[in-house]
Design a protein around this motif. Structure first.
Motif, short mmCIF file in Angstrom:
data_model
loop_
_atom_site.label_atom_id
_atom_site.label_comp_id
_atom_site.label_asym_id
_atom_site.label_seq_id
_atom_site.Cartn_x
_atom_site.Cartn_y
_atom_site.Cartn_z
N GLN A 276 0.83 -1.20 0.00
CA GLN A 276 0.00 0.00 0.00
C GLN A 276 0.86 1.25 0.00
O GLN A 276 0.61 2.20 -0.77
N VAL A 277 1.89 1.28 0.85
CA VAL A 277 2.79 2.44 0.92
C VAL A 277 3.53 2.61 -0.40
O VAL A 277 3.68 3.73 -0.91
N ARG A 278 3.98 1.50 -0.99
CA ARG A 278 4.66 1.56 -2.29
C ARG A 278 3.76 2.20 -3.35
O ARG A 278 4.18 3.12 -4.08
N ASP A 279 2.52 1.74 -3.42
CA ASP A 279 1.60 2.26 -4.44
C ASP A 279 1.28 3.74 -4.19
O ASP A 279 1.20 4.54 -5.14
N GLU A 280 1.10 4.11 -2.92
CA GLU A 280 0.79 5.50 -2.61
C GLU A 280 1.97 6.41 -2.92
O GLU A 280 1.82 7.49 -3.49
N LEU A 281 3.17 5.97 -2.55
CA LEU A 281 4.36 6.76 -2.82
C LEU A 281 4.55 6.98 -4.31
O LEU A 281 4.87 8.09 -4.75
N ARG A 282 4.31 5.97 -5.09
CA ARG A 282 4.49 6.10 -6.53
C ARG A 282 3.41 6.97 -7.16
O ARG A 282 3.65 7.66 -8.15
N ALA A 283 2.22 6.98 -6.56
CA ALA A 283 1.18 7.90 -7.02
C ALA A 283 1.56 9.34 -6.69
O ALA A 283 1.41 10.25 -7.52
N VAL A 284 2.07 9.55 -5.48
CA VAL A 284 2.53 10.89 -5.08
C VAL A 284 3.65 11.36 -6.00
O VAL A 284 3.72 12.54 -6.37
N TYR A 285 4.52 10.45 -6.39
CA TYR A 285 5.67 10.81 -7.22
C TYR A 285 5.24 11.44 -8.55
O TYR A 285 5.95 12.26 -9.12
N GLY A 286 4.05 11.10 -9.01
CA GLY A 286 3.55 11.70 -10.24
C GLY A 286 3.32 13.19 -10.13
O GLY A 286 3.23 13.89 -11.15
N PHE A 287 3.24 13.72 -8.89
CA PHE A 287 3.03 15.16 -8.67
C PHE A 287 4.19 15.75 -7.88
O PHE A 287 4.03 16.73 -7.15
N ARG A 288 5.37 15.17 -8.04
CA ARG A 288 6.50 15.54 -7.19
C ARG A 288 6.94 16.99 -7.36
O ARG A 288 7.58 17.54 -6.47
N GLU A 289 6.63 17.63 -8.48
CA GLU A 289 7.07 19.00 -8.68
C GLU A 289 6.07 20.03 -8.14
O GLU A 289 6.41 21.21 -8.04
N VAL A 290 4.86 19.61 -7.80
CA VAL A 290 3.82 20.55 -7.39
C VAL A 290 3.83 20.70 -5.87
O VAL A 290 3.49 19.75 -5.16
N PRO A 291 4.19 21.87 -5.33
CA PRO A 291 4.13 22.06 -3.89
C PRO A 291 2.70 21.90 -3.38
O PRO A 291 1.74 22.34 -4.03
N LEU A 292 2.54 21.27 -2.23
CA LEU A 292 1.20 21.05 -1.69
C LEU A 292 0.47 22.37 -1.48
O LEU A 292 -0.73 22.48 -1.77
N ALA A 293 1.19 23.38 -0.99
CA ALA A 293 0.56 24.68 -0.77
C ALA A 293 0.08 25.30 -2.06
O ALA A 293 -0.89 26.05 -2.09
N ARG A 294 0.76 25.00 -3.15
CA ARG A 294 0.35 25.52 -4.46
C ARG A 294 -0.91 24.81 -4.95
O ARG A 294 -1.77 25.41 -5.57
N ALA A 295 -1.03 23.52 -4.65
CA ALA A 295 -2.18 22.74 -5.10
C ALA A 295 -3.43 23.04 -4.29
O ALA A 295 -4.53 23.07 -4.83
N LEU A 296 -3.26 23.27 -2.98
CA LEU A 296 -4.42 23.40 -2.10
C LEU A 296 -4.58 24.79 -1.49
O LEU A 296 -5.69 25.24 -1.24
N GLY A 297 -3.45 25.47 -1.21
CA GLY A 297 -3.54 26.74 -0.50
C GLY A 297 -3.94 26.51 0.95
O GLY A 297 -4.27 25.41 1.38
N GLY A 298 -3.91 27.59 1.74
CA GLY A 298 -4.37 27.51 3.11
C GLY A 298 -3.42 26.84 4.08
O GLY A 298 -3.81 26.47 5.18
N LEU A 299 -2.14 26.66 3.69
CA LEU A 299 -1.18 26.05 4.60
C LEU A 299 -0.43 27.14 5.36
O LEU A 299 0.17 28.03 4.75
N SER A 300 -0.46 27.07 6.66
CA SER A 300 0.25 28.05 7.48
C SER A 300 1.74 27.75 7.47
O SER A 300 2.16 26.63 7.15
N PRO A 301 2.58 28.73 7.81
CA PRO A 301 4.03 28.48 7.86
C PRO A 301 4.34 27.38 8.87
O PRO A 301 3.73 27.29 9.93
N ARG A 302 5.29 26.54 8.52
CA ARG A 302 5.74 25.51 9.43
C ARG A 302 7.10 25.02 8.96
O ARG A 302 7.42 25.13 7.77
N GLY A 303 7.89 24.50 9.90
CA GLY A 303 9.21 24.03 9.53
C GLY A 303 9.18 22.78 8.70
O GLY A 303 9.99 22.59 7.80
#
Length: 493
Positions: A276-303
């Motif tokens: 399951q982790v393998r399949d999810e990681l490889r699905a995520v890899y398809g969007f590896r260049e897109v920052p999550l904040a750019r895709a969704l917005g609304g992310l507060s600053p965090r380390g």
């Protein structure tokens, strides 16, 4: 160096740095030499490396609401003498430094430190390889394309992938700051700070017939641990390289942090979770260049994107410095923590070394050591063991309670006129007709440059300069208005 817009990841890192991150974003690398070192030749090679990779000579400045990469007023340095703490300044430079120190007869240590804004894990391989070639007088690889071209090409690919990435992440992402450990549940700090470290792995685990890579094997083990500690659907952010053939020789920040969510089935085995982790990681890899904040917005600053994170890198071969023995510390600890718990792993030819970097404000050293022991234990157990039956050393140990972060002091309510004034500033900066007193800046589409503009407007109107961390603690009109009121009292404004 032309002035180029910074990447979204650089913008987020920059805002954290201005808020105060200590050493959390420093990237150290040390090479110990034994033998008759040609000191002038090595120092000249260091200078040539800095000249060869333009981003190492950069700084970051805000101009009319946009963060730009510019040539640093103070260039990176090459020093011969005692090591000193880096004096990095993200606005003016320098952001990189070499220091060569003699540590004994025919023994030297070369310390390189760069800010993460201009350097990543893969950059270490490029830098060490180029340094060895230049010292030996061997030819180096063809120069990388200008960094501005690299970022522009990446920006165009991100824009094209955004619609699909938004759909992908809306079904998966949930923001959380809870941390599950052997000592119980606690809350992570959003702010980077001082860190500590324990050794976690030494030697390659054997995945057997699991059908996953070593990285996927280790990532599954950490997901399994978090689930056993109490996380129903553990989420771990991973550093994914965004490099391609055209950026193979680029020194810079070419990595994206993205979350990987696991959903262990009741009674499911470690093998099933690994797939399951393998399949999810490889699905995520398809969007590896897109920052999550750019895709969704609304992310507060965090380390760190999530409280628990992983960086896993396969390094290159050991460098060849003629006539010398060279030992490279590829994962030198910087003394900082960006999240509650970070597994840093480096795989070399036939080896794997990993460390748990943790935030002492959130976890105890005892719990960090137990997590490391549990990780080693899980990696050594049969893959068809149900996750709920994995034997964990921590289950028989006395564990301390994890350390919750200190709650912020409750400030007195701001006067209505300040709340009204701050509301107008937010509406202007965010280009909105209405903003409620309790609405989150990042849910409204705000980002790092919005914070810079709001701070500048508040300084102009009220004569107070708010620190960045105000927007970590309470990024609402009411929270900022309270900070303005308190700052006005202290400054006499």
């Amino acid at each position: 160096m032309p002035r180029n817009p910074a990447s979204p990841l650089q913008r987020g890192m920059w805002i954290n740095e201005l808020a105060g991150s200590g050493t959390a974003y420093q990237m150290p690398l040390a090479i110990t030499f034994e033998g008759p070192l040609d000191v002038p030749a090595l120092l000249a090679a260091c200078t040539a490396v800095l000249d060869r990779h333009e981003l190492l000579g950069a700084a970051f400045q805000e101009d009319d609401g946009e963060l730009l990469i510019v040539r640093a007023d103070i260039p990176p340095t090459v020093a011969h003498g005692p090591e000193q703490p880096p004096d990095f300044d993200v606005r003016w430079g320098p952001l990189a430094r070499f220091t060569l120190t003699e540590t004994g007869p025919d023994r030297h240590r070369l310390l390189f430190v760069a800010h993460h804004l201009v350097f990543d894990g893969m950059s270490k391989d490029i830098l060490v390889r180029d340094l060895a070639a230049l010292y030996a007088g061997r030819p180096v690889a063809a120069a990388a394309p200008p960094y501005g071209e690299v970022i522009q090409a990446e920006r165009e690919r991100v824009e094209e992938a955004l619609p699909a990435a938004e759909t992908f992440w809306k079904a998966r992402w949930r923001d959380q700051f809870e941390v599950f450990t052997p000592g119980g549940e606690t809350t992570a700090s959003r702010r980077p700070g001082p860190g500590a470290s324990v050794a976690a792995l030494s030697g390659l685990p054997d995945p057997g017939d699991l059908g996953v890579t070593t990285f996927e094997h280790v990532l599954t083990a950490l997901h399994a641990l978090l689930h056993r500690y109490g996380a129903r659907e553990p989420i771990i952010s991973v550093d994914l390289s965004t490099r391609g053939p055209e950026t193979a020789e680029t020194v810079g920040l070419l990595v994206n942090e993205l979350p990987v969510v696991a959903r262990p089935e009741p009674g499911g085995t470690f093998r099933e979770l690994a797939h399951q982790v393998r399949d999810e990681l490889r699905a995520v890899y398809g969007f590896r260049e897109v920052p999550l904040a750019r895709a969704l917005g609304g992310l507060s600053p965090r380390g760190s994107l999530t409280p628990v994170s992983v960086s896993y890198r396969r390094r290159g071969p050991d460098p060849d410095f003629p006539g010398l023995t060279a030992d490279v510390d590829w994962a030198m600890f910087n003394g900082g923590a960006r999240g509650a718990l970070h597994l840093q792993a480096v795989e070399g030819p036939g080896t794997l070394d990993a460390w748990l970097r943790y935030d002492p404000r959130v976890l105890t050293g005892e719990d960090a050591a137990l997590i490391a022991a549990d990780l080693r234990a899980v990696l050594g157990q049969p893959p068809d063991t149900p996750v709920s039956e994995l034997v964990l050393p921590s289950s028989g140990a006395h564990t301390s309670q994890a350390r919750p972060t200190e709650p912020a002091a409750v400030a007195a309510a701001a006067p209505p006129e300040i709340v009204e004034g701050v509301t107008r500033i937010w509406c202007d900066v965010l280009r909105l007709k209405h903003v409620g007193p309790h609405e989150d800046l990042f849910d409204l589409g705000g980002h790092s440059m919005s914070i810079i503009n709001i701070i500048a407007r508040i300084d102009k109107q009220y004569g107070v300069e708010l620190p960045m961390d105000v927007f970590f603690d309470n990024p609402t009109v009411e929270g900022v208005a309270e900070a303005v009121a308190q700052a006005s009292i202290h400054s006499g404004a």
